[in-house]
Enzyme design. Structure first.
Site, PDB file in Angstrom:
ATOM      1  N   GLU A 149     -35.585   6.371  86.210  1.00  0.00           N
ATOM      2  CA  GLU A 149     -35.991   7.487  87.061  1.00  0.00           C
ATOM      3  C   GLU A 149     -35.833   6.999  88.488  1.00  0.00           C
ATOM      4  O   GLU A 149     -36.581   6.141  88.950  1.00  0.00           O
ATOM      5  CB  GLU A 149     -37.429   7.904  86.759  1.00  0.00           C
ATOM      6  CG  GLU A 149     -37.770   9.289  87.280  1.00  0.00           C
ATOM      7  CD  GLU A 149     -38.409   9.270  88.646  1.00  0.00           C
ATOM      8  OE1 GLU A 149     -37.671   9.517  89.624  1.00  0.00           O
ATOM      9  OE2 GLU A 149     -39.605   9.016  88.754  1.00  0.00           O
ATOM     10  N   GLU A 177     -31.872   8.670 100.967  1.00  0.00           N
ATOM     11  CA  GLU A 177     -33.307   8.809 100.731  1.00  0.00           C
ATOM     12  C   GLU A 177     -34.082   7.961 101.737  1.00  0.00           C
ATOM     13  O   GLU A 177     -33.917   6.744 101.798  1.00  0.00           O
ATOM     14  CB  GLU A 177     -33.661   8.372  99.302  1.00  0.00           C
ATOM     15  CG  GLU A 177     -35.123   8.590  98.962  1.00  0.00           C
ATOM     16  CD  GLU A 177     -35.450   8.217  97.531  1.00  0.00           C
ATOM     17  OE1 GLU A 177     -36.175   8.982  96.871  1.00  0.00           O
ATOM     18  OE2 GLU A 177     -34.984   7.162  97.064  1.00  0.00           O
ATOM     19  N   LYS A 237     -44.561  -4.662  84.565  1.00  0.00           N
ATOM     20  CA  LYS A 237     -44.481  -5.298  85.872  1.00  0.00           C
ATOM     21  C   LYS A 237     -44.737  -4.246  86.953  1.00  0.00           C
ATOM     22  O   LYS A 237     -43.886  -3.418  87.244  1.00  0.00           O
ATOM     23  CB  LYS A 237     -43.109  -5.932  86.119  1.00  0.00           C
ATOM     24  CG  LYS A 237     -43.112  -6.862  87.346  1.00  0.00           C
ATOM     25  CD  LYS A 237     -41.762  -7.024  87.998  1.00  0.00           C
ATOM     26  CE  LYS A 237     -41.483  -5.966  89.015  1.00  0.00           C
ATOM     27  NZ  LYS A 237     -42.397  -5.986  90.193  1.00  0.00           N
ATOM     28  N   CYS A 260     -40.363  10.528  94.952  1.00  0.00           N
ATOM     29  CA  CYS A 260     -38.944  10.581  94.596  1.00  0.00           C
ATOM     30  C   CYS A 260     -38.413  12.006  94.606  1.00  0.00           C
ATOM     31  O   CYS A 260     -37.243  12.245  94.906  1.00  0.00           O
ATOM     32  CB  CYS A 260     -38.718   9.932  93.244  1.00  0.00           C
ATOM     33  SG  CYS A 260     -39.745  10.606  91.919  1.00  0.00           S
TER      34      CYS A 260
END
Length: 506
Positions: A264, A399, A189, A298
């Site tokens: 992750e 973040e 996906k 990331c």
């Protein structure tokens, strides 16, 4: 490299054509008949129309993958057979690398040089895992009995792969390659915003001729398609890359079926610069660490942890260079930073910039949406740097996932580590110093899974990618990423076959 309009149109498929999903070896439309528009973030224009999948489509793909694995023979496929298929995909992808790079640049916004690097990585990932598939991975044990004890590694089964929008092709590809090399079947996906290069990858997969159901593609939302993959008991593993909040929800849902997962997740990575570092090296990598891919990485070095005595010389130079970064459409020559991936994400980043101002941080440069000339309809944000931050500020702890750098200062090595480790994340980090012993001490004290000394961002298919703390569980890439898709089976063989005397009665 400048991409002319005619070249762009030759890469894209007409908006009047709905691009399909790939389930059980066939290209299909969603059960619901719904579609979704794909946007070029550099100008807000529609560049594609894709079918919009549902939970029912995900169920069909899961059933196809399960049947392919258990009933139709993929579980018995040879490592050599799987390796040959992956090598065929790699060769065809390499032949079309410019096409795939254009697609990711048009769909994601990153510069063409970054997209080309991603495609080259994807080609090498396929070749790496094709080679690894045929290598020995088992053990035998000398045990205190007339028993030959051994361990074999077996494919985990049906794998759901959920990937983000910041590296559309390469992150899907690395998981697909490792899982298939291990002997699993997969349902992929992609992110709603950036499906085009993954759809194109599946054209190659279809052309190569994987057995039906081995590799499946379902487009759609995380709330429907993703949720079905995570909750369905016929999916044996989920490999997810994305935000930490989503990862936490996924982990809770996967617990209901005790599903194997690898995550992750996010980061707020420290880039620690000591006063004895090579000045030019440290400045250039401080820019690369946060502004590559518009900060949508990331592992971005989004916190510059700077020795206080260096501040007055380092920061003005950093700000001066940040202001000179050329921002524009990623396909244009000389452009160094493209747009953010979507209008919603741009607004989220701009909101964080306002939060930083309100928290009392000093805005040293940037902070605005770029509305000049041809950029007016795109999702461009200036390279932004904040000074005078404190550890409890949201812009320091959370973040942002955009071109926003926050600066923290320290006086001692111990204080540097305290600041560096002072968030819930532990994905990446770097140290810049000419003192080799200090570099080792600080890196060893850094609670992060991917680290660098006197550089930032280089990533290798041969080495594992894994985080500490709330940055994830498990690993991608390297042998560690391969083993994520394998189970461990112990086999004990009697070398002295005779009846048991454990119970005396007959």
């Amino acid at each position: 490299m400048i991409v002319e309009k005619a070249e762009i149109e030759s890469v894209l498929i007409s908006n009047n054509t709905t691009q399909k999903m790939y389930i059980n070896g066939e290209w299909v439309l969603s059960e619901s008949g719904q579609t979704s528009s794909v946007i070029n973030p550099a100008n807000g224009e529609v560049i594609g129309t894709v079918t919009y999948g549902s939970a029912e489509d995900a169920k069909k793909a899961i059933e196809a993958a399960k049947n392919a694995f258990y009933k139709n023979g993929w579980i018995k496929s040879s490592a050599r057979e799987r390796a040959e298929l992956l090598l065929q995909v790699s060769n065809k992808l390499e032949e079309r690398k410019e096409e795939f790079a254009y697609l990711d640049t048009l769909n994601n916004g990153k510069t063409l040089r970054e997209s080309l690097g991603d495609v080259e990585d994807a080609v090498n990932q396929l070749r790496y895992y094709a080679g690894l598939a045929t290598k020995p991975h088992g053990q035998t044990y000398d045990v205190p009995d007339d028993i030959q004890a051994m361990v074999v590694r077996e494919a985990i089964g049906v794998v759901g792969i959920i990937v983000p929008w910041n590296y559309p092709l390469v992150m899907a590809n690395q998981k697909i390659a490792a899982a298939l090399a291990a002997g699993c079947t997969v349902i992929v996906k992609p992110a709603q915003q950036t499906p085009l290069s993954v759809i194109r990858l599946f054209e190659i997969i279809d052309e190569v001729g994987f057995p039906p159901g081995v590799v499946n593609l379902v487009l759609g939302s995380g709330s429907k398609v993703g949720s079905e993959l995570v909750s369905n008991p016929d999916v044996d593993k989920i490999s997810f890359t994305g935000g930490t909040d989503t990862g936490i929800m996924l982990m809770k849902s996967a617990a209901d079926t005790v599903k194997n997962i690898s995550l992750e997740l996010g980061g707020k990575s420290p880039n620690i610069v000591f006063a004895d570092a090579d000045f030019e090296t440290a400045v250039t990598y401080a820019l690369d660490a946060i502004f590559a891919n518009q900060g949508q990485v990331c592992s971005a070095g989004s916190r510059l942890v700077l020795e206080e005595s260096l501040y007055d010389t380092f920061v003005p130079e950093l700000v001066k260079r940040a202001k000179k970064i050329k921002v524009g459409p990623g396909w244009q020559e000389g452009v160094e930073m493209g747009p953010l991936v979507s209008e919603d994400h741009m607004n989220n980043v701009l909101n964080y910039i306002e939060i930083g101002k309100n928290e009392g941080a000093t805005l040293l440069c940037g902070g605005n949406r770029i509305l000049d000339g041809d950029l007016v309809n795109g999702y461009f944000v200036e390279p932004t740097i904040f000074g005078d931050t404190t550890p409890n500020m949201r812009i320091v702890q959370e973040e942002i996932f955009g071109p926003v750098l926050v600066i923290q200062t320290f006086k001692t090595e111990e204080e540097a580590l305290e600041l560096a480790n002072g968030t819930v994340f532990g994905l990446a980090g770097a140290v810049f110093t000419n003192d080799g012993a200090k570099a080792q001490r600080v890196i060893r004290g850094l609670r992060a899974g991917i680290t660098w000394i006197n550089t930032y961002h280089p990533t290798f298919n041969e080495a594992p990618w894994a985080g500490y703390k709330q940055s994830g569980i498990g690993a991608d890439l390297g042998t560690y990423g391969f083993e994520e898709y394998l189970l461990t089976k112990q086999i004990n063989i009697s070398l002295n076959v005779q009846p048991s005397d454990f119970f005396e009665g007959k």
